[in-house]
Design an enzyme around this catalytic site. Structure first.
Site, short mmCIF file in Angstrom:
data_model
loop_
_atom_site.label_atom_id
_atom_site.label_comp_id
_atom_site.label_asym_id
_atom_site.label_seq_id
_atom_site.Cartn_x
_atom_site.Cartn_y
_atom_site.Cartn_z
N CYS A 32 -7.60 -2.24 8.50
CA CYS A 32 -6.26 -2.23 7.91
C CYS A 32 -5.76 -0.80 7.74
CB CYS A 32 -6.27 -2.94 6.55
SG CYS A 32 -6.49 -4.72 6.64
N HIS A 88 -1.38 -5.78 1.55
CA HIS A 88 -2.59 -6.60 1.45
C HIS A 88 -2.30 -7.86 0.64
CE1 HIS A 88 -5.51 -3.31 2.71
NE2 HIS A 88 -5.91 -4.38 3.37
N GLU A 134 0.82 -1.20 0.00
CA GLU A 134 0.00 0.00 0.00
C GLU A 134 0.86 1.27 0.00
OE1 GLU A 134 -3.12 0.06 -0.42
OE2 GLU A 134 -3.73 -2.01 -0.02
#
Length: 205
Positions: A143, A165, A80
């Site tokens: 998250c 992820h 991310e």
């Protein structure tokens, strides 16, 4: 001198019996490259997940904190890029919380960028033949809540923060739901840790 990597995976949530993030984390070796790994399962609960990680970080003083989460519907491993200052749940967390349009940190900036070497990580995983690509949305569930809180807490410090992820495991996936085998998830994390944080020129897959 060896360095410390605190790596976390979530407990199962949303009616699932397993979470691929924790299954992959607990299968990792205790040492990867120059890092000694401290593995930690964390609750899928707004606020509590981050608090647990920060308490452990205060105890062990890691050089890097790398958090792993499940992204149902994604077909590849996705480091991310950015965390946003928003809590907006589509399902309750494991404590029944379902915040809507709330900030993660009141008064905090709208977003933070990952401080870990996520681009180097992505290329390393790709070289292993595992589907991998950068993601520009960590969502607005637990998250992202964890990712943003850690980036906020350690902003301006030497502790590097990353979030990855991972897809579902085959045993979780129903018709048409993408998945990757556990062995691929473990290999992807190993490659990312070895190449991205160690900044090695070559990745051993």
């Amino acid at each position: 001198m060896r360095r410390k990597l605190l790596i976390t995976g979530f407990e199962a949530f949303g009616g699932e019996s397993i979470n691929p993030s924790w299954e992959a984390v607990k299968a990792l070796a205790d040492r990867i490259g120059e890092y000694d790994l401290v593995k930690m399962q964390i609750p899928t609960v707004f606020g509590e997940a981050a608090q647990r990680v920060m308490e452990e970080a205060d105890r062990i003083q890691p050089d890097v904190i790398l958090c792993i989460g499940q992204a149902r519907g994604r077909s590849m491993v996705t480091p991310e890029v950015v965390a946003i200052n928003l809590r907006e749940a589509s399902i309750p967390d494991n404590a029944g919380n379902m915040p809507q349009n709330e900030p993660v940190c009141a008064g905090g900036p709208n977003a933070y960028f990952a401080t870990a070497e996520i681009r180097r990580m992505t290329e390393a995983v790709k070289r292993c033949g595992i589907p991998c690509g950068l993601s520009y949305s960590a969502g607005a569930y637990v998250c992202n809540d964890l990712f943003y809180t850690l980036l906020h807490r350690y902003d301006g410090t030497d502790i590097k923060i990353g979030f990855i992820h991972v897809p579902c495991l085959p045993e979780q996936a129903g018709d048409g739901i993408p998945s990757l085998p556990l062995a691929d998830l473990v290999r992807a994390l190993e490659a990312g840790i070895e190449a991205s944080f160690h900044k090695a020129e070559k990745t051993v897959c």
